[in-house]
Design a protein around this motif. Structure first.
Motif, PDB file in Angstrom:
ATOM      1  N   PHE A  34       0.862  -1.183   0.000  1.00  0.00           N
ATOM      2  CA  PHE A  34       0.000   0.000   0.000  1.00  0.00           C
ATOM      3  C   PHE A  34       0.899   1.233   0.000  1.00  0.00           C
ATOM      4  CE2 PHE A  34      -2.090   3.519   2.118  1.00  0.00           C
ATOM      5  CZ  PHE A  34      -3.323   3.563   1.492  1.00  0.00           C
ATOM      6  N   LEU A  35       0.678   2.128  -0.963  1.00  0.00           N
ATOM      7  CA  LEU A  35       1.533   3.290  -1.134  1.00  0.00           C
ATOM      8  C   LEU A  35       0.829   4.569  -0.717  1.00  0.00           C
ATOM      9  CD1 LEU A  35       4.009   4.854  -2.232  1.00  0.00           C
ATOM     10  CD2 LEU A  35       2.924   4.754  -4.495  1.00  0.00           C
ATOM     11  N   VAL A  72      -7.660   4.687  -5.530  1.00  0.00           N
ATOM     12  CA  VAL A  72      -8.010   3.376  -6.099  1.00  0.00           C
ATOM     13  C   VAL A  72      -6.766   2.487  -6.173  1.00  0.00           C
ATOM     14  CG1 VAL A  72      -8.914   2.152  -8.117  1.00  0.00           C
ATOM     15  CG2 VAL A  72      -9.896   4.355  -7.435  1.00  0.00           C
ATOM     16  N   ASP A  73      -5.683   3.013  -6.738  1.00  0.00           N
ATOM     17  CA  ASP A  73      -4.449   2.248  -6.890  1.00  0.00           C
ATOM     18  C   ASP A  73      -3.420   2.582  -5.814  1.00  0.00           C
ATOM     19  OD1 ASP A  73      -5.404   1.205  -9.388  1.00  0.00           O
ATOM     20  OD2 ASP A  73      -4.805   3.090 -10.330  1.00  0.00           O
ATOM     21  N   HIS A  94      -8.837   1.107   8.389  1.00  0.00           N
ATOM     22  CA  HIS A  94      -9.679   0.477   7.371  1.00  0.00           C
ATOM     23  C   HIS A  94      -8.841  -0.523   6.570  1.00  0.00           C
ATOM     24  CE1 HIS A  94     -12.000   4.064   8.425  1.00  0.00           C
ATOM     25  NE2 HIS A  94     -13.060   3.427   7.960  1.00  0.00           N
ATOM     26  N   GLU A  95      -8.642  -1.674   7.162  1.00  0.00           N
ATOM     27  CA  GLU A  95      -7.739  -2.666   6.593  1.00  0.00           C
ATOM     28  C   GLU A  95      -8.215  -3.191   5.251  1.00  0.00           C
ATOM     29  OE1 GLU A  95      -5.564  -6.901   7.770  1.00  0.00           O
ATOM     30  OE2 GLU A  95      -6.904  -5.914   9.180  1.00  0.00           O
ATOM     31  N   ASP A  96      -9.502  -3.528   5.130  1.00  0.00           N
ATOM     32  CA  ASP A  96     -10.001  -4.102   3.882  1.00  0.00           C
ATOM     33  C   ASP A  96      -9.810  -3.131   2.719  1.00  0.00           C
ATOM     34  OD1 ASP A  96     -10.710  -6.367   5.234  1.00  0.00           O
ATOM     35  OD2 ASP A  96     -12.841  -5.871   5.380  1.00  0.00           O
ATOM     36  N   GLU A  97     -10.112  -1.878   2.945  1.00  0.00           N
ATOM     37  CA  GLU A  97      -9.954  -0.871   1.896  1.00  0.00           C
ATOM     38  C   GLU A  97      -8.476  -0.701   1.534  1.00  0.00           C
ATOM     39  OE1 GLU A  97     -11.365   3.748   1.024  1.00  0.00           O
ATOM     40  OE2 GLU A  97     -12.022   2.706   2.845  1.00  0.00           O
ATOM     41  N   ARG A  98      -7.643  -0.709   2.545  1.00  0.00           N
ATOM     42  CA  ARG A  98      -6.212  -0.568   2.318  1.00  0.00           C
ATOM     43  C   ARG A  98      -5.667  -1.736   1.495  1.00  0.00           C
ATOM     44  NH1 ARG A  98      -4.534  -1.152   7.359  1.00  0.00           N
ATOM     45  NH2 ARG A  98      -3.621  -3.213   7.008  1.00  0.00           N
ATOM     46  N   ARG A  99      -6.077  -2.936   1.836  1.00  0.00           N
ATOM     47  CA  ARG A  99      -5.602  -4.121   1.112  1.00  0.00           C
ATOM     48  C   ARG A  99      -6.096  -4.122  -0.342  1.00  0.00           C
ATOM     49  NH1 ARG A  99      -3.394  -8.338   3.983  1.00  0.00           N
ATOM     50  NH2 ARG A  99      -3.407  -8.146   6.265  1.00  0.00           N
ATOM     51  N   GLN A 100      -7.329  -3.674  -0.560  1.00  0.00           N
ATOM     52  CA  GLN A 100      -7.862  -3.639  -1.920  1.00  0.00           C
ATOM     53  C   GLN A 100      -7.110  -2.645  -2.783  1.00  0.00           C
ATOM     54  OE1 GLN A 100     -10.358  -5.683  -3.348  1.00  0.00           O
ATOM     55  NE2 GLN A 100      -9.356  -4.765  -5.131  1.00  0.00           N
ATOM     56  N   ILE A 101      -6.780  -1.491  -2.222  1.00  0.00           N
ATOM     57  CA  ILE A 101      -6.005  -0.499  -2.964  1.00  0.00           C
ATOM     58  C   ILE A 101      -4.631  -1.052  -3.317  1.00  0.00           C
ATOM     59  CG2 ILE A 101      -4.840   1.742  -2.740  1.00  0.00           C
ATOM     60  CD1 ILE A 101      -7.327   2.710  -1.208  1.00  0.00           C
ATOM     61  N   ALA A 102      -4.006  -1.749  -2.374  1.00  0.00           N
ATOM     62  CA  ALA A 102      -2.695  -2.355  -2.649  1.00  0.00           C
ATOM     63  C   ALA A 102      -2.807  -3.382  -3.787  1.00  0.00           C
ATOM     64  CB  ALA A 102      -2.150  -3.015  -1.389  1.00  0.00           C
ATOM     65  N   ASN A 151      -5.054  -3.377  -6.202  1.00  0.00           N
ATOM     66  CA  ASN A 151      -5.301  -2.629  -7.441  1.00  0.00           C
ATOM     67  C   ASN A 151      -4.002  -2.055  -8.008  1.00  0.00           C
ATOM     68  OD1 ASN A 151      -8.028  -3.124  -7.039  1.00  0.00           O
ATOM     69  ND2 ASN A 151      -8.463  -1.087  -6.229  1.00  0.00           N
ATOM     70  N   GLY A 152      -3.191  -1.478  -7.133  1.00  0.00           N
ATOM     71  CA  GLY A 152      -1.927  -0.903  -7.584  1.00  0.00           C
ATOM     72  C   GLY A 152      -0.999  -1.944  -8.163  1.00  0.00           C
ATOM     73  N   TYR A 153      -0.936  -3.090  -7.505  1.00  0.00           N
ATOM     74  CA  TYR A 153      -0.099  -4.187  -7.992  1.00  0.00           C
ATOM     75  C   TYR A 153      -0.561  -4.657  -9.371  1.00  0.00           C
ATOM     76  CZ  TYR A 153       1.626  -8.984  -8.430  1.00  0.00           C
ATOM     77  OH  TYR A 153       2.198 -10.143  -8.898  1.00  0.00           O
ATOM     78  N   GLU A 154      -1.846  -4.839  -9.529  1.00  0.00           N
ATOM     79  CA  GLU A 154      -2.372  -5.321 -10.799  1.00  0.00           C
ATOM     80  C   GLU A 154      -2.144  -4.317 -11.922  1.00  0.00           C
ATOM     81  OE1 GLU A 154      -6.410  -6.269  -9.915  1.00  0.00           O
ATOM     82  OE2 GLU A 154      -5.893  -8.073  -8.746  1.00  0.00           O
ATOM     83  N   LYS A 155      -2.245  -3.021 -11.609  1.00  0.00           N
ATOM     84  CA  LYS A 155      -2.017  -2.015 -12.648  1.00  0.00           C
ATOM     85  C   LYS A 155      -0.563  -1.989 -13.079  1.00  0.00           C
ATOM     86  CE  LYS A 155      -4.651   1.401 -13.227  1.00  0.00           C
ATOM     87  NZ  LYS A 155      -5.466   2.633 -13.096  1.00  0.00           N
ATOM     88  N   VAL A 156       0.344  -2.114 -12.126  1.00  0.00           N
ATOM     89  CA  VAL A 156       1.762  -2.161 -12.481  1.00  0.00           C
ATOM     90  C   VAL A 156       2.058  -3.376 -13.349  1.00  0.00           C
ATOM     91  CG1 VAL A 156       4.053  -2.644 -11.526  1.00  0.00           C
ATOM     92  CG2 VAL A 156       2.704  -0.767 -10.607  1.00  0.00           C
TER      93      VAL A 156
END
Length: 390
Positions: free
Chosen positions: A319-320, A336-337, A357-365, A367-372
């Motif tokens: 998570f960035l 989002v990412d 907000h762990e679930d939201e944080r993990r989802q953003i991480a 998303n960012g990984y998948e976009k990269v």
């Protein structure tokens, strides 16, 4: 087809070599400068010339720009490709950037806009990338001991820039000049997405820094006067980086558990849990993956572009939380990412929110990984590079 990669030990070099090989190119490496940091331009030319004569590579590639390599490639009519991963790069003021055998790729739009007019056909814009495939292998090896060692709430991996701050060694600055510089530092720290220092730096303070510096960078043959650029970015820019990093970490430590991994002097920090430096290839990806929040603070000399650290953290599935940069929305969706902040108060608020907000944080991480992985790997970038010179 053979190419020559001239290496000096930059962390991107192994990943770039792998990507070139995946593109079907045979890579010859010149590694002398990795261990001999005192190599002269003449010696560098001799090393490259020997390989140009014996191997006749399709092109020569390096991280960042070497005027001496540009010169020998011009003589041998061999294309010279380079890709900046840093800023400032004062070598770009060399008249050697004008050679038609060059293909210079710059990761920062502001850097590109400054230098492209000197050689429009041969200077290109190309953002940085990540090697998610290599990161995946490191992360898959994470042990329970690693989890105990590297799991943090908020982490920062990197220099505090106190050992890189050339301004502190400048002699003879008047009280007026020092006050002027201090004011520039404070102004710049309040502005995100724009670096005002070079635009407003006075001639007399520029001259004072040059006069008091032991080794102020100059070129015999340049496309433009580089003194203000060097004073603003190589000197004042490093002062800003040191001030920002220490101030930000100290502020966050008032509210949260903050872990710093660095080889810098940490005596100016208060409440921050400090650790030594970590191995870039084997330890850093684990920290990025296991930290709840990974902090990035882009140094001001990177004026609009995205530093390598952004791509590395996302490529590790971390998570960035990064400072806002002008080019950020061109490649990632904020919220989002990744997350971004435009003031230290916003940074504190967003850290508090995402730690809760762990679930939201993990989802953003994720998303960012998948976009990269989908858009921003070295393989993607080098395909663009080869296409640009074809």
């Amino acid at each position: 087809m053979k190419i020559l990669v001239y290496r000096y030990g930059n962390i991107c070099e192994p990943d770039i070599i792998t990507a070139f090989q995946k593109l079907g190119l045979t890579v010859i490496e010149e590694n002398t400068e990795i261990t001999n940091k005192k190599l002269s331009s003449a010696e560098r030319i001799q090393l490259v010339e020997h390989i140009l004569k014996s191997e006749c590579p399709l092109f020569v590639f390096s991280i960042n720009f070497y005027p001496s390599i540009a010169e020998i490639c011009r003589i041998y009519k061999t294309r010279y490709l380079c890709w900046t991963v840093d800023s400032p790069v004062p070598e770009l003021f060399s008249q050697s950037i004008c050679h038609g055998t060059n293909h210079i790729f710059l990761f920062d739009q502001a850097q590109y806009q400054r230098f492209a007019p000197y050689n429009p056909e041969s200077i290109h814009y190309l953002p940085l990338a990540a090697c998610a495939e290599r990161f995946d292998k490191v992360i898959s090896s994470i042990s329970e001991q690693d989890r105990q060692k590297y799991s943090t709430d908020i982490s920062f991996v990197g220099s505090l820039y106190n050992e890189k701050n050339l301004l502190r060694d400048v002699k003879g600055l008047s009280d007026h000049a020092r006050g002027y510089i201090d004011a520039l530092v404070e102004i710049s720290l309040k502005i995100y997405g724009y670096n005002p220092v070079e635009d407003v730096l006075s001639d007399d303070v520029t001259a004072a820094i040059k006069a008091g510096a032991d080794d102020f960078y100059t070129l015999e043959k340049s496309v433009a006067d580089s003194d203000r650029y060097v004073a603003a970015h190589n000197y004042i820019g490093m002062q800003i980086a040191e001030t920002e990093r220490i101030r930000t970490l100290n502020t966050l430590a008032k509210y949260f558990m903050v872990d710093l991994f660095t080889r810098s002097d940490t005596s100016s920090l208060q409440g921050v849990r400090t650790h030594g430096g970590v191995a870039t290839l084997t330890e850093m990806p684990k920290i990025f993956h296991l930290s709840k929040i990974n902090l990035n603070m882009t140094i001001k000399p990177i004026q609009t572009g995205l530093p390598l650290r952004i791509f590395d953290i996302l490529g590790c599935g971390g998570f960035l939380m990064t400072n806002f940069q002008t080019e950020l929305p061109e490649y990632f969706d904020i919220g989002v990412d990744l997350e971004a902040y435009s003031s230290i108060e916003e940074l504190v608020d967003k850290c508090a929110y995402y730690l809760a907000h762990e679930d939201e944080r993990r989802q953003i991480a994720r998303n960012g990984y998948e976009k990269v992985c989908a858009n921003h790997t070295y393989f993607h970038r080098l395909k663009e590079m080869i296409a640009a010179i074809s």
